[in-house]
Design a protein around this motif. Structure first.
Motif, PDB file in Angstrom:
ATOM      1  N   ASN A 260       0.827  -1.201   0.000  1.00 44.17           N
ATOM      2  CA  ASN A 260       0.000   0.000   0.000  1.00 44.17           C
ATOM      3  C   ASN A 260       0.871   1.265   0.000  1.00 44.17           C
ATOM      4  OD1 ASN A 260      -2.595   1.126  -0.065  1.00 44.17           O
ATOM      5  ND2 ASN A 260      -2.518   1.519   2.127  1.00 44.17           N
ATOM      6  N   ARG A 261       1.926   1.253   0.761  1.00 46.63           N
ATOM      7  CA  ARG A 261       2.842   2.403   0.778  1.00 46.63           C
ATOM      8  C   ARG A 261       3.565   2.543  -0.559  1.00 46.63           C
ATOM      9  NH1 ARG A 261       5.051   1.650   6.885  1.00 46.63           N
ATOM     10  NH2 ARG A 261       3.322   2.740   7.873  1.00 46.63           N
ATOM     11  N   GLU A 262       3.863   1.425  -1.208  1.00 46.97           N
ATOM     12  CA  GLU A 262       4.566   1.462  -2.492  1.00 46.97           C
ATOM     13  C   GLU A 262       3.729   2.134  -3.579  1.00 46.97           C
ATOM     14  OE1 GLU A 262       6.075  -1.770  -5.732  1.00 46.97           O
ATOM     15  OE2 GLU A 262       6.488  -2.200  -3.629  1.00 46.97           O
ATOM     16  N   ILE A 263       2.427   1.970  -3.528  1.00 46.27           N
ATOM     17  CA  ILE A 263       1.558   2.530  -4.566  1.00 46.27           C
ATOM     18  C   ILE A 263       1.022   3.911  -4.202  1.00 46.27           C
ATOM     19  CG2 ILE A 263       0.855   0.247  -5.374  1.00 46.27           C
ATOM     20  CD1 ILE A 263      -1.883   0.845  -3.955  1.00 46.27           C
ATOM     21  N   LEU A 264       1.420   4.436  -3.085  1.00 46.25           N
ATOM     22  CA  LEU A 264       0.872   5.671  -2.534  1.00 46.25           C
ATOM     23  C   LEU A 264       0.738   6.783  -3.572  1.00 46.25           C
ATOM     24  CD1 LEU A 264      -0.059   7.175   0.018  1.00 46.25           C
ATOM     25  CD2 LEU A 264       2.325   7.785   0.403  1.00 46.25           C
ATOM     26  N   ASP A 265       1.732   7.010  -4.382  1.00 46.85           N
ATOM     27  CA  ASP A 265       1.718   8.121  -5.334  1.00 46.85           C
ATOM     28  C   ASP A 265       1.375   7.695  -6.758  1.00 46.85           C
ATOM     29  OD1 ASP A 265       2.401  10.020  -3.380  1.00 46.85           O
ATOM     30  OD2 ASP A 265       4.517   9.520  -3.553  1.00 46.85           O
ATOM     31  N   ARG A 266       0.842   6.502  -6.916  1.00 47.59           N
ATOM     32  CA  ARG A 266       0.486   6.006  -8.251  1.00 47.59           C
ATOM     33  C   ARG A 266      -1.024   6.051  -8.434  1.00 47.59           C
ATOM     34  NH1 ARG A 266       3.214   0.294  -8.527  1.00 47.59           N
ATOM     35  NH2 ARG A 266       2.235   0.273 -10.569  1.00 47.59           N
ATOM     36  N   SER A 267      -1.450   6.214  -9.670  1.00 43.44           N
ATOM     37  CA  SER A 267      -2.886   6.219  -9.955  1.00 43.44           C
ATOM     38  C   SER A 267      -3.422   4.795  -9.852  1.00 43.44           C
ATOM     39  CB  SER A 267      -3.151   6.769 -11.353  1.00 43.44           C
ATOM     40  OG  SER A 267      -2.664   5.881 -12.331  1.00 43.44           O
ATOM     41  N   PRO A 268      -4.701   4.674  -9.507  1.00 42.80           N
ATOM     42  CA  PRO A 268      -5.295   3.337  -9.413  1.00 42.80           C
ATOM     43  C   PRO A 268      -5.168   2.533 -10.712  1.00 42.80           C
ATOM     44  CG  PRO A 268      -6.734   4.929  -8.390  1.00 42.80           C
ATOM     45  CD  PRO A 268      -5.643   5.705  -9.073  1.00 42.80           C
ATOM     46  N   SER A 269      -5.347   3.192 -11.848  1.00 46.61           N
ATOM     47  CA  SER A 269      -5.231   2.462 -13.112  1.00 46.61           C
ATOM     48  C   SER A 269      -3.827   1.906 -13.296  1.00 46.61           C
ATOM     49  CB  SER A 269      -5.605   3.351 -14.294  1.00 46.61           C
ATOM     50  OG  SER A 269      -4.736   4.470 -14.384  1.00 46.61           O
ATOM     51  N   ASP A 270      -2.840   2.623 -12.811  1.00 44.58           N
ATOM     52  CA  ASP A 270      -1.449   2.183 -12.919  1.00 44.58           C
ATOM     53  C   ASP A 270      -1.185   0.967 -12.039  1.00 44.58           C
ATOM     54  OD1 ASP A 270       1.293   2.197 -13.604  1.00 44.58           O
ATOM     55  OD2 ASP A 270       1.759   3.466 -11.882  1.00 44.58           O
ATOM     56  N   TYR A 271      -1.564   1.044 -10.768  1.00 40.77           N
ATOM     57  CA  TYR A 271      -1.247  -0.090  -9.906  1.00 40.77           C
ATOM     58  C   TYR A 271      -2.150  -1.282 -10.150  1.00 40.77           C
ATOM     59  CZ  TYR A 271      -4.522   1.815  -6.310  1.00 40.77           C
ATOM     60  OH  TYR A 271      -5.596   2.311  -5.620  1.00 40.77           O
ATOM     61  N   PHE A 272      -3.368  -1.081 -10.657  1.00 39.99           N
ATOM     62  CA  PHE A 272      -4.194  -2.232 -11.017  1.00 39.99           C
ATOM     63  C   PHE A 272      -3.601  -2.952 -12.224  1.00 39.99           C
ATOM     64  CE2 PHE A 272      -7.243  -1.453  -7.845  1.00 39.99           C
ATOM     65  CZ  PHE A 272      -8.143  -2.500  -7.835  1.00 39.99           C
ATOM     66  N   ALA A 273      -2.978  -2.212 -13.132  1.00 42.02           N
ATOM     67  CA  ALA A 273      -2.303  -2.842 -14.271  1.00 42.02           C
ATOM     68  C   ALA A 273      -1.161  -3.727 -13.777  1.00 42.02           C
ATOM     69  CB  ALA A 273      -1.790  -1.785 -15.241  1.00 42.02           C
ATOM     70  N   THR A 274      -0.439  -3.262 -12.770  1.00 41.99           N
ATOM     71  CA  THR A 274       0.647  -4.055 -12.186  1.00 41.99           C
ATOM     72  C   THR A 274       0.094  -5.302 -11.501  1.00 41.99           C
ATOM     73  OG1 THR A 274       1.983  -2.071 -11.866  1.00 41.99           O
ATOM     74  CG2 THR A 274       2.570  -4.010 -10.558  1.00 41.99           C
ATOM     75  N   ILE A 275      -1.002  -5.133 -10.766  1.00 43.74           N
ATOM     76  CA  ILE A 275      -1.630  -6.279 -10.105  1.00 43.74           C
ATOM     77  C   ILE A 275      -2.078  -7.302 -11.138  1.00 43.74           C
ATOM     78  CG2 ILE A 275      -3.634  -7.013  -8.743  1.00 43.74           C
ATOM     79  CD1 ILE A 275      -3.403  -4.257  -7.291  1.00 43.74           C
ATOM     80  N   LYS A 276      -2.692  -6.818 -12.219  1.00 46.87           N
ATOM     81  CA  LYS A 276      -3.157  -7.710 -13.284  1.00 46.87           C
ATOM     82  C   LYS A 276      -1.989  -8.487 -13.885  1.00 46.87           C
ATOM     83  CE  LYS A 276      -5.957  -7.737 -17.449  1.00 46.87           C
ATOM     84  NZ  LYS A 276      -6.782  -6.913 -18.355  1.00 46.87           N
TER      85      LYS A 276
END
Length: 73
Positions: free
Chosen positions: A7-23
Motif C-alpha cells: 500500500n505504501r509502495e503505490i501511494l503516489d500512483r494512480s489506481p489504473s497504474d497499480y491495477f495494471a501491475t496487479i493484473k
C-alpha cells in the motif's frame, strides 16, 4: 488485497497504474481475485478510468448485496 508495504509502495500512483501491475502479477487469477474482493467488471472499469468514486459506489453495492444475502433469509 494489499499489505501495508504494498500500500505504501503505490501511494503516489494512480489506481489504473497499480491495477495494471496487479493484473500483470496475477495473470489468469486476476479476475477471480478481484471477485473475491467484491470488485466486478463495472468497478474495474471505474478504477481503470481513475474514477475512484465510481469504484467505491460499485464495490459498496456488491458488499451491501452480500451482507443482505447473509443476513436475510
Amino acid at each position: 488485497m494489499l499489505n501495508l508495504g504494498d500500500n505504501r509502495e503505490i501511494l503516489d500512483r494512480s489506481p489504473s497504474d497499480y491495477f495494471a501491475t496487479i493484473k500483470e502479477n496475477l495473470e489468469d487469477k486476476f479476475m477471480s481475485v478481484l471477485e473475491s474482493h467484491f470488485i466486478n467488471d463495472e468497478a474495474l472499469n471505474a478504477i481503470e478510468s481513475n474514477d475512484y468514486e465510481g469504484f467505491i459506489a460499485q464495490r459498496s453495492s456488491l458488499i451491501i448485496e452480500k451482507v443482505n444475502q447473509l443476513t436475510t433469509q
